[in-house]
Write an enzyme that holds these catalytic residues in place. Sequence first.
Site, short mmCIF file in Angstrom:
data_model
loop_
_atom_site.label_atom_id
_atom_site.label_comp_id
_atom_site.label_asym_id
_atom_site.label_seq_id
_atom_site.Cartn_x
_atom_site.Cartn_y
_atom_site.Cartn_z
N TRP A 9 0.83 -1.21 0.00
CA TRP A 9 0.00 0.00 0.00
C TRP A 9 0.86 1.25 0.00
O TRP A 9 0.51 2.27 -0.61
CB TRP A 9 -0.91 0.00 1.23
CG TRP A 9 -1.82 1.20 1.33
CD1 TRP A 9 -3.06 1.33 0.79
CD2 TRP A 9 -1.56 2.43 2.02
NE1 TRP A 9 -3.59 2.57 1.09
CE2 TRP A 9 -2.68 3.26 1.84
CE3 TRP A 9 -0.48 2.91 2.76
CZ2 TRP A 9 -2.75 4.54 2.38
CZ3 TRP A 9 -0.55 4.19 3.30
CH2 TRP A 9 -1.67 4.99 3.12
N HIS A 10 2.01 1.20 0.67
CA HIS A 10 2.86 2.38 0.79
C HIS A 10 3.61 2.71 -0.50
O HIS A 10 4.09 3.84 -0.64
CB HIS A 10 3.85 2.21 1.93
CG HIS A 10 3.26 2.44 3.29
ND1 HIS A 10 2.55 1.47 3.96
CD2 HIS A 10 3.24 3.54 4.08
CE1 HIS A 10 2.14 1.96 5.12
NE2 HIS A 10 2.53 3.21 5.22
N GLY A 11 3.73 1.77 -1.40
CA GLY A 11 4.42 2.10 -2.65
C GLY A 11 4.65 0.88 -3.51
O GLY A 11 4.77 -0.24 -3.02
#
Length: 471
Positions: free
Chosen positions: A319-321
């Site tokens: 989700w963060h990247g």
Amino acid sequence: MVFSSLLFLFRFLPAALLLYYVTPRRFKNLTLLIVSLIFYSWGEVKYLPIMFASMFIDYTCGQGIKRFGHNPKLRKLFLILSMVLNLGILFTFKYTGFFLENIEAITRIPMPDFNVKLPLGISFYTFQTMSYTIDVYRGDVQAEDNIINFGAYVVLFPQLIAGPIVRYSDVAAELKKRRITLPMIERGATLFILGLGCKVLIANNVGSLWDSTALLPLDQISTPMAWIAALAYSLQIYFDFSGYSLMAIGLGYMLGFRFPQNFNYPYIAGSVTDFWRRWHITLSSWFREYVYFPLGGSRCSEGKRTRNLLIVWGLTGLWHGASWNFVLWGLWFFVLLVIEKKWLLKWYKQHKVIAHLIMPVILMISWVIFAITDFSRLGGYLGKMFGIGGVVNASNPLDWLYALRGYGVSLLIGIVMSLPVVTTVHEKLAIRFPGSKILSGVRTVLLAVILIISTAYLVDSTYNPFIYWNL
């Protein structure tokens, strides 16, 4: 447009608040929808149709679930439709290029280039709108019939770009009826200024130390310097994101909304488990509520519980990247949490001082994994932190002393402000001197000073990054 910009502070925000306050109560959500769309489209107007699509999808699916409440199959169909379309949009823009690159690397078959700029805040508003449809399906909330109210929820500009992730149930009542009082506006302004100070005066200052160090060849970084730079990044990402969240919560108060808390002094945590109860609270809550619990949570066999944690933390990292270092970062926490739950939590409780000394080391390593996308560079930097490849910078053995001379005060301020010292002192003074005009005057002066210095910094400096900008 970011909150910590002169454009937002002195043009958009005053105009938006003035227009909002003079608008009659029945039209406030329409005004909020319009100014939020202007805020979003200021630099991303070409992605406005995606925002409208997300809004239309979940409004329609929510209505479908409500209308066909007597038909379980149709209700589930609308839920699946919402999830597939939302995740499809998110995957298309955020992960298509990443997966094509990896398929090409594995198969050696040339893949088309997919270099598309990520729409602002797509990870945040996708999770928000999905949570609405899921909650309607579960019967936790009633479907919103008024599309203006629903649109205002989706594009609410304070939390649109970088959270906190506000679930519809958090603001459902306030969307329909809310009071805006002077104490709420005062509290909102206070939180906003404090958040601005955290972002501009602490995060930006210590962040430049990390950025300059990250550009150096590894043989020009000593082991002490590697740790100092990791500390700088740890403070930067905390004050960068928590400051932005605090500004968002403050803006919410000024508009009559009470957004959920997103940070609670995470660096005082005595375990990784405790850290994730304090860091990005709304994201942790989202994954726990909509992924971990539906998978069975902790109420299952040990093997399935480990599987559930693996899925949650793999997804949290992704989700963060769209990069493998983020996946590694998520798996790093998965391993730590499994070890903690199996062996260490009881030991931590019996040795609290040691636990609080270990946690900063663990977290600094985690942020290095988060920050460095290139695996060879990441391995080299982690090795440098532990003296592999040489402890001393041969060309500048005292590089870490020069760093402390230039950034020592900023680092010290960051460390102190990451602890609940100031909050505790303020609360004790407020209890001892209730209603004190002197205390209130000092607080007002300090807030004015923070605002003035922050503004001066923004006028004078071009360094104003925001780490979570493209999530």
